[in-house]
Design a protein around this motif. Structure first.
Motif, PDB file in Angstrom:
ATOM      1  N   ALA A   1       0.828  -1.201   0.000  1.00 21.69           N
ATOM      2  CA  ALA A   1       0.000   0.000   0.000  1.00 21.69           C
ATOM      3  C   ALA A   1       0.866   1.257   0.000  1.00 21.69           C
ATOM      4  CB  ALA A   1      -0.929  -0.008   1.212  1.00 21.69           C
ATOM      5  N   LEU A   2       1.922   1.258   0.792  1.00 24.00           N
ATOM      6  CA  LEU A   2       2.826   2.412   0.822  1.00 24.00           C
ATOM      7  C   LEU A   2       3.551   2.570  -0.515  1.00 24.00           C
ATOM      8  CD1 LEU A   2       4.412   2.056   4.381  1.00 24.00           C
ATOM      9  CD2 LEU A   2       2.722   3.744   3.629  1.00 24.00           C
ATOM     10  N   ALA A   3       3.921   1.450  -1.120  1.00 24.10           N
ATOM     11  CA  ALA A   3       4.665   1.497  -2.383  1.00 24.10           C
ATOM     12  C   ALA A   3       3.815   1.991  -3.534  1.00 24.10           C
ATOM     13  CB  ALA A   3       5.223   0.113  -2.707  1.00 24.10           C
TER      14      ALA A   3
ATOM     15  N   ARG B   1       1.370   4.442  -2.927  1.00 25.11           N
ATOM     16  CA  ARG B   1       0.775   5.673  -2.388  1.00 25.11           C
ATOM     17  C   ARG B   1      -0.648   5.473  -1.863  1.00 25.11           C
ATOM     18  NH1 ARG B   1       2.610   7.345  -7.446  1.00 25.11           N
ATOM     19  NH2 ARG B   1       4.638   8.402  -7.434  1.00 25.11           N
ATOM     20  N   GLY B   2      -1.028   4.251  -1.636  1.00 18.53           N
ATOM     21  CA  GLY B   2      -2.370   3.977  -1.141  1.00 18.53           C
ATOM     22  C   GLY B   2      -3.460   4.221  -2.162  1.00 18.53           C
ATOM     23  N   MET B   3      -3.096   4.421  -3.421  1.00 18.26           N
ATOM     24  CA  MET B   3      -4.094   4.765  -4.439  1.00 18.26           C
ATOM     25  C   MET B   3      -5.089   3.638  -4.665  1.00 18.26           C
ATOM     26  SD  MET B   3      -1.963   6.746  -7.417  1.00 18.26           S
ATOM     27  CE  MET B   3      -0.978   5.282  -7.743  1.00 18.26           C
ATOM     28  N   HIS B   4      -4.589   2.413  -4.700  1.00 20.85           N
ATOM     29  CA  HIS B   4      -5.467   1.299  -5.036  1.00 20.85           C
ATOM     30  C   HIS B   4      -6.428   0.977  -3.900  1.00 20.85           C
ATOM     31  CE1 HIS B   4      -2.716   1.222  -8.267  1.00 20.85           C
ATOM     32  NE2 HIS B   4      -1.772   0.540  -7.659  1.00 20.85           N
ATOM     33  N   VAL B   5      -5.939   1.033  -2.663  1.00 18.33           N
ATOM     34  CA  VAL B   5      -6.840   0.774  -1.539  1.00 18.33           C
ATOM     35  C   VAL B   5      -7.849   1.902  -1.395  1.00 18.33           C
ATOM     36  CG1 VAL B   5      -5.234  -0.730  -0.318  1.00 18.33           C
ATOM     37  CG2 VAL B   5      -5.163   1.728   0.103  1.00 18.33           C
ATOM     38  N   ASP B   6      -7.446   3.121  -1.739  1.00 17.21           N
ATOM     39  CA  ASP B   6      -8.392   4.238  -1.745  1.00 17.21           C
ATOM     40  C   ASP B   6      -9.465   4.025  -2.808  1.00 17.21           C
ATOM     41  OD1 ASP B   6      -9.179   7.092  -1.026  1.00 17.21           O
ATOM     42  OD2 ASP B   6      -8.751   7.316  -3.156  1.00 17.21           O
TER      43      ASP B   6
END
Length: 257
Positions: free
Chosen positions: A75-77, A79-84
């Motif tokens: 998620a950090l790698a 930028r959390g875009m996908h989980v967002d």
């Protein structure tokens, strides 16, 4: 950079935190090439996740904590875009009203109850699955981690395939750059080696291809539904498709362990 590899820098710039510079002018052509190269980011992230999971369990960390750490690192790698995108898409699917109302909920700036529940379930399943794979007494266990992460990025190519999706509901949004941009052959070029590799991800050679192909099909069907519900494709839906496919593949590859 021109040619088939011209989308690689933009793909890594978009989909990872790596300090890679994409082109200064981004149009539909650049977006199409970046999405076509998206599975390369999945391979890179999958290799990194595999080594992190292996390293943390090798030094004695509880495998389920190692799985959670690996999912957090992914998620950090990114930028959390996908989980967002996962949370926003599920919130949009969970609301009533026309597509405009669903998009309003998705872009409200916070995660609603459906989105929070989705994050808990999806990321929890990924973490536990990686933990199960980490302690499996099989040489295929690490291939399964790599395949799971890479499958999510192949799903992004399918999500942007021509002929099955409407255009983006926002002419200036991310979806406008990538919606309906990928020919069928691009999806096949990536899915064939992925499914072939998945045959080595379990002790039963047929299980990996069955799981991976099923995850991609389910992802495509869910994307179709999202497009109808939201009136088009946007970046959140791509994140949803990615995380859904990673989860389904990781869980499926633990069968029989």
């Amino acid at each position: 950079m021109a040619g088939p590899l011209s989308g690689v820098p933009l793909a890594f710039s978009w989909l990872t935190v790596l300090p890679v510079r994409g082109p200064s002018d981004i149009d539909r052509t650049a977006g199409r090439r970046a999405i076509a190269a998206a599975p390369l980011t999945g391979i890179a992230l999958g290799i990194a996740a595999t080594f992190l999971l292996w390293g943390t369990t090798s030094i004695g960390l509880n495998p389920y904590l190692a799985g959670l750490l690996t999912v957090g690192a992914l998620a950090l790698a990114t930028r959390g875009m996908h989980v967002d995108g996962l949370a926003d898409s599920v919130d949009g699917l969970g609301c009533y009203g026309p597509p405009e109302r669903a998009r309003e909920v998705m872009h409200s700036g916070g995660a609603g109850p459906f989105g929070v529940a989705a994050l808990f379930i999806f990321l929890g399943l990924q973490s536990v699955s990686f933990g199960v794979l980490a302690v499996a007494d099989s040489p295929t266990q690490w291939i399964a981690v790599l395949v799971s992460v890479a499958a999510g990025r192949v799903a992004v190519v399918f999500a942007c395939r021509r002929g099955i999706l409407a255009s983006s509901p926002s002419p200036s949004g991310f979806g406008a750059l990538v919606a309906d941009s990928q020919p069928l052959w691009a999806a096949i070029v990536w899915s064939v080696p992925l499914i072939a590799t998945s045959a080595f991800a379990t002790d039963r050679w047929w299980l990996g291809p069955l799981v991976t192909a099923s995850a991609l099909v389910i992802s495509v069907l869910c994307v179709r539904h999202c497009v109808r519900r939201f009136g088009g494709l946007n970046g959140d839906v791509l994140g949803f498709a990615l995380e859904l496919t990673v989860t389904l593949t990781a869980v499926g590859l633990t069968l029989g362990l």
